[in-house]
Design a protein around this motif. Structure first.
Motif, PDB file in Angstrom:
ATOM      1  N   VAL A   1       1.507  -8.077   3.929  1.00 31.51           N
ATOM      2  CA  VAL A   1       1.161  -6.672   3.561  1.00 31.51           C
ATOM      3  C   VAL A   1       2.129  -5.758   4.075  1.00 31.51           C
ATOM      4  O   VAL A   1       2.635  -5.639   5.191  1.00 31.51           O
ATOM      5  CB  VAL A   1      -0.215  -6.171   4.082  1.00 31.51           C
ATOM      6  CG1 VAL A   1      -0.515  -4.684   3.653  1.00 31.51           C
ATOM      7  CG2 VAL A   1      -1.527  -7.125   3.487  1.00 31.51           C
ATOM      8  N   GLY A   2       2.791  -5.022   3.111  1.00 30.56           N
ATOM      9  CA  GLY A   2       3.507  -3.898   3.514  1.00 30.56           C
ATOM     10  C   GLY A   2       3.302  -2.330   3.043  1.00 30.56           C
ATOM     11  O   GLY A   2       2.282  -2.222   2.515  1.00 30.56           O
TER      12      GLY A   2
ATOM     13  N   PHE B   1       0.755  -1.145  -0.233  1.00 27.83           N
ATOM     14  CA  PHE B   1       0.054   0.129  -0.148  1.00 27.83           C
ATOM     15  C   PHE B   1       0.896   1.283  -0.018  1.00 27.83           C
ATOM     16  O   PHE B   1       2.228   1.147   0.290  1.00 27.83           O
ATOM     17  CB  PHE B   1      -0.982   0.055   1.325  1.00 27.83           C
ATOM     18  CG  PHE B   1      -2.049  -0.935   1.014  1.00 27.83           C
ATOM     19  CD1 PHE B   1      -2.878  -0.662   0.233  1.00 27.83           C
ATOM     20  CD2 PHE B   1      -2.437  -1.769   1.869  1.00 27.83           C
ATOM     21  CE1 PHE B   1      -4.111  -1.648   0.250  1.00 27.83           C
ATOM     22  CE2 PHE B   1      -3.227  -2.783   2.015  1.00 27.83           C
ATOM     23  CZ  PHE B   1      -4.305  -2.738   1.174  1.00 27.83           C
ATOM     24  N   ASP B   2       0.141   2.643  -0.473  1.00 24.69           N
ATOM     25  CA  ASP B   2       0.753   3.619  -0.284  1.00 24.69           C
ATOM     26  C   ASP B   2       1.011   4.086   1.286  1.00 24.69           C
ATOM     27  O   ASP B   2       0.132   3.340   2.135  1.00 24.69           O
ATOM     28  CB  ASP B   2       0.101   4.837  -0.934  1.00 24.69           C
ATOM     29  CG  ASP B   2       0.035   4.758  -2.312  1.00 24.69           C
ATOM     30  OD1 ASP B   2       0.718   3.842  -3.089  1.00 24.69           O
ATOM     31  OD2 ASP B   2      -0.793   5.288  -3.118  1.00 24.69           O
TER      32      ASP B   2
ATOM     33  N   LEU C   1       0.597  -1.742  13.728  1.00 26.50           N
ATOM     34  CA  LEU C   1       1.303  -3.074  13.472  1.00 26.50           C
ATOM     35  C   LEU C   1       0.108  -4.052  14.107  1.00 26.50           C
ATOM     36  O   LEU C   1      -0.656  -3.653  15.108  1.00 26.50           O
ATOM     37  CB  LEU C   1       2.519  -3.361  14.177  1.00 26.50           C
ATOM     38  CG  LEU C   1       3.698  -2.347  13.575  1.00 26.50           C
ATOM     39  CD1 LEU C   1       4.992  -2.695  14.564  1.00 26.50           C
ATOM     40  CD2 LEU C   1       4.073  -2.789  12.090  1.00 26.50           C
ATOM     41  N   VAL C   2       0.080  -5.212  13.435  1.00 28.30           N
ATOM     42  CA  VAL C   2      -0.985  -6.177  13.774  1.00 28.30           C
ATOM     43  C   VAL C   2      -0.176  -6.862  15.130  1.00 28.30           C
ATOM     44  O   VAL C   2       1.018  -7.202  15.227  1.00 28.30           O
ATOM     45  CB  VAL C   2      -0.852  -7.457  12.846  1.00 28.30           C
ATOM     46  CG1 VAL C   2      -1.613  -8.687  13.368  1.00 28.30           C
ATOM     47  CG2 VAL C   2      -1.351  -6.805  11.654  1.00 28.30           C
ATOM     48  N   PRO C   3      -0.930  -7.267  16.213  1.00 30.98           N
ATOM     49  CA  PRO C   3      -0.300  -7.732  17.451  1.00 30.98           C
ATOM     50  C   PRO C   3      -0.154  -9.278  17.359  1.00 30.98           C
ATOM     51  O   PRO C   3      -0.481  -9.875  16.392  1.00 30.98           O
ATOM     52  CB  PRO C   3      -1.412  -7.392  18.515  1.00 30.98           C
ATOM     53  CG  PRO C   3      -2.836  -7.422  17.762  1.00 30.98           C
ATOM     54  CD  PRO C   3      -2.396  -6.815  16.580  1.00 30.98           C
TER      55      PRO C   3
ATOM     56  N   ARG D   1      14.761  -3.206   0.821  1.00 31.83           N
ATOM     57  CA  ARG D   1      14.892  -4.229   2.087  1.00 31.83           C
ATOM     58  C   ARG D   1      13.362  -4.751   1.773  1.00 31.83           C
ATOM     59  O   ARG D   1      13.145  -6.024   2.151  1.00 31.83           O
ATOM     60  CB  ARG D   1      14.898  -3.463   3.201  1.00 31.83           C
ATOM     61  CG  ARG D   1      16.398  -2.893   3.444  1.00 31.83           C
ATOM     62  CD  ARG D   1      16.263  -2.651   5.113  1.00 31.83           C
ATOM     63  NE  ARG D   1      15.508  -1.316   5.248  1.00 31.83           N
ATOM     64  CZ  ARG D   1      16.138  -0.043   5.095  1.00 31.83           C
ATOM     65  NH1 ARG D   1      17.458  -0.021   4.750  1.00 31.83           N
ATOM     66  NH2 ARG D   1      15.486   0.901   5.593  1.00 31.83           N
ATOM     67  N   LEU D   2      12.225  -4.225   1.449  1.00 38.11           N
ATOM     68  CA  LEU D   2      10.821  -4.773   1.504  1.00 38.11           C
ATOM     69  C   LEU D   2      10.823  -5.757   0.281  1.00 38.11           C
ATOM     70  O   LEU D   2      10.478  -7.025   0.694  1.00 38.11           O
ATOM     71  CB  LEU D   2       9.897  -3.633   0.998  1.00 38.11           C
ATOM     72  CG  LEU D   2       9.365  -2.942   2.161  1.00 38.11           C
ATOM     73  CD1 LEU D   2       8.268  -1.966   1.816  1.00 38.11           C
ATOM     74  CD2 LEU D   2       8.294  -3.873   3.307  1.00 38.11           C
ATOM     75  N   VAL D   3      11.450  -5.531  -0.720  1.00 36.60           N
ATOM     76  CA  VAL D   3      11.274  -6.446  -2.016  1.00 36.60           C
ATOM     77  C   VAL D   3      12.428  -7.580  -1.577  1.00 36.60           C
ATOM     78  O   VAL D   3      12.087  -8.837  -1.939  1.00 36.60           O
ATOM     79  CB  VAL D   3      11.551  -6.063  -3.214  1.00 36.60           C
ATOM     80  CG1 VAL D   3      10.579  -4.801  -3.499  1.00 36.60           C
ATOM     81  CG2 VAL D   3      13.216  -5.224  -3.506  1.00 36.60           C
ATOM     82  N   HIS D   4      13.464  -7.704  -0.931  1.00 37.73           N
ATOM     83  CA  HIS D   4      14.377  -8.374  -0.477  1.00 37.73           C
ATOM     84  C   HIS D   4      13.719  -9.480   0.447  1.00 37.73           C
ATOM     85  O   HIS D   4      13.714 -10.871   0.471  1.00 37.73           O
ATOM     86  CB  HIS D   4      15.552  -8.113  -0.123  1.00 37.73           C
ATOM     87  CG  HIS D   4      16.698  -7.858  -1.257  1.00 37.73           C
ATOM     88  ND1 HIS D   4      17.424  -8.841  -1.924  1.00 37.73           N
ATOM     89  CD2 HIS D   4      16.988  -6.589  -1.657  1.00 37.73           C
ATOM     90  CE1 HIS D   4      18.131  -8.094  -2.314  1.00 37.73           C
ATOM     91  NE2 HIS D   4      17.972  -6.866  -2.538  1.00 37.73           N
ATOM     92  N   MET D   5      12.983  -8.847   1.495  1.00 35.94           N
ATOM     93  CA  MET D   5      12.081  -9.701   2.415  1.00 35.94           C
ATOM     94  C   MET D   5      11.274 -10.587   1.706  1.00 35.94           C
ATOM     95  O   MET D   5      11.016 -11.710   2.255  1.00 35.94           O
ATOM     96  CB  MET D   5      11.674  -8.801   3.723  1.00 35.94           C
ATOM     97  CG  MET D   5      12.537  -8.230   4.535  1.00 35.94           C
ATOM     98  SD  MET D   5      11.559  -6.947   5.494  1.00 35.94           S
ATOM     99  CE  MET D   5      10.201  -7.899   6.173  1.00 35.94           C
ATOM    100  N   ILE D   6      10.464 -10.014   0.827  1.00 41.08           N
ATOM    101  CA  ILE D   6       9.493 -10.927   0.013  1.00 41.08           C
ATOM    102  C   ILE D   6      10.226 -11.947  -0.717  1.00 41.08           C
ATOM    103  O   ILE D   6       9.652 -12.886  -0.792  1.00 41.08           O
ATOM    104  CB  ILE D   6       8.743  -9.838  -0.727  1.00 41.08           C
ATOM    105  CG1 ILE D   6       7.860  -8.983  -0.297  1.00 41.08           C
ATOM    106  CG2 ILE D   6       7.819 -10.777  -1.979  1.00 41.08           C
ATOM    107  CD1 ILE D   6       7.250  -7.904  -1.175  1.00 41.08           C
TER     108      ILE D   6
END
Length: 329
Positions: A246-247, A173-174, A181-183, A321-326
């Motif tokens: 989801v990021g 998402f934008d 954060l989700v608990p 970092r986001l795309v590497h985590m994915i």
């Protein structure tokens, strides 16, 4: 000296030799590589890596006769130990840096269950695609723009993925869609896991009321027949998918990520740079600049994205970092 003492002393020397060869690796690992690997470890994980190197060195040292100190020349021992260190280093390097899907590509094999990132606008798609290509991940991750905005993704797309336990699909998402954060539900007491708790979590995290979702429950609210246990289960599944798949992109909107006024002024050349006072955001600024220069806003956006990738500043690093985590999940 008895044979037992001789053998014990020789084994001790071999062990000390292995430890001494491991110390330089441990220093390099802790002082440099541990924070730069694709998936950094905690302290226990770092210790395991060092111990793995020690075990590998001993194994390959035995294979290459690196510990036959009583019968080999010094030059032969040095060469054998160099081989053992080199092979051990190579295995550690490959284990820490190769993504399985990329390994399939290297041997010419097909990538099964290719990952996909879904974004809510075209500009976000362009940015993420360029970062994936720059990071060498475009062959294992694709990007798609789903029209309908964030509410459509939240109400239908994520709900479907969460229900069917699809793990290869990701939503970016934008930045304006991030709430909290989700608990960790495992840390919540069972007596506190009420339907009100789950509904409140859903609204605070997703930004929508649970009642607006079609959970597909075995119930009939019009007749007063509710199924709160099913609803709690559906909300928890949804939020667990939200936490793992989801990021959020940096900044409020994608145009904010790439907007670079100094660069825009430089490409204006002899054209007068427009007055941007009163503009609401970077998207409106780009529209004014495109109108002033007489070129399409799409061309300006592509120039900005290219400059964004070249400069590789903080927002680029965040997306990388986001795309590497994915890729590594």
């Amino acid at each position: 000296m008895s044979k037992f003492k001789h053998d014990l002393l020789l084994r001790l020397i071999k062990l000390v030799d292995a430890v001494l060869m491991t110390i330089p690796f441990a220093l390099c690992w802790y002082l440099y590589y541990s924070d730069r690997t694709a998936s950094p470890f905690d302290q226990k994980g770092n210790l395991i890596v060092v111990l793995l190197f020690l075990v590998l060195f001993i194994i390959f040292g035995r294979i290459y006769d690196a510990f036959m100190m009583s019968i080999q020349q010094i030059s032969e021992i040095v060469y054998a130990q160099f081989l053992a260190v080199a092979v051990s280093d190579l295995i550690i390097y490959v284990q820490q840096n190769v993504i399985p899907e990329l390994a399939f590509l290297e041997i010419g094999g097909p990538i099964l269950n290719r990952k996909r990132i879904i974004v809510e606008d075209e500009m976000a798609k362009s940015i993420v695609e360029k970062v994936l290509k720059e990071e060498g991940l475009d062959s294992i991750i694709s990007v798609e723009f789903y029209p309908g905005g964030c509410s459509n993704l939240k109400k239908y797309t994520i709900l479907t993925f969460a229900r069917t336990n699809i793990k290869s699909q990701y939503i970016l998402f934008d930045g304006d869609q991030f709430n909290e954060l989700v608990p960790d539900f495992d840390l919540v007491l069972e007596r506190d896991k009420t339907i009100s708790y789950y509904r409140d979590c859903f609204q605070r995290i997703v930004g929508m009321r649970s009642s607006t979702m079609d959970w597909g429950l075995d119930s009939n609210p019009d007749e007063g027949r509710l199924n709160e246990e099913q609803e709690k289960d559906q909300i928890e599944k949804y939020l667990l998918f939200y936490r793992s798949n989801v990021g959020f992109l940096p900044k409020v909107i994608p145009e904010d990520i790439v907007y670079d006024e100094d660069y825009l002024r430089s490409i204006c050349g002899r054209h007068e740079f427009p007055i941007l006072n009163g503009t609401r955001d970077s998207k409106e600024k780009l529209f004014r600049i495109a109108t002033s220069l007489g070129i399409s806003i799409g061309n300006i956006e592509q120039l900005l994205v290219r400059q964004f990738v070249i400069k590789k500043e903080e927002d680029y690093q965040t997306i990388a970092r986001l795309v590497h985590m994915i890729a590594e999940q």
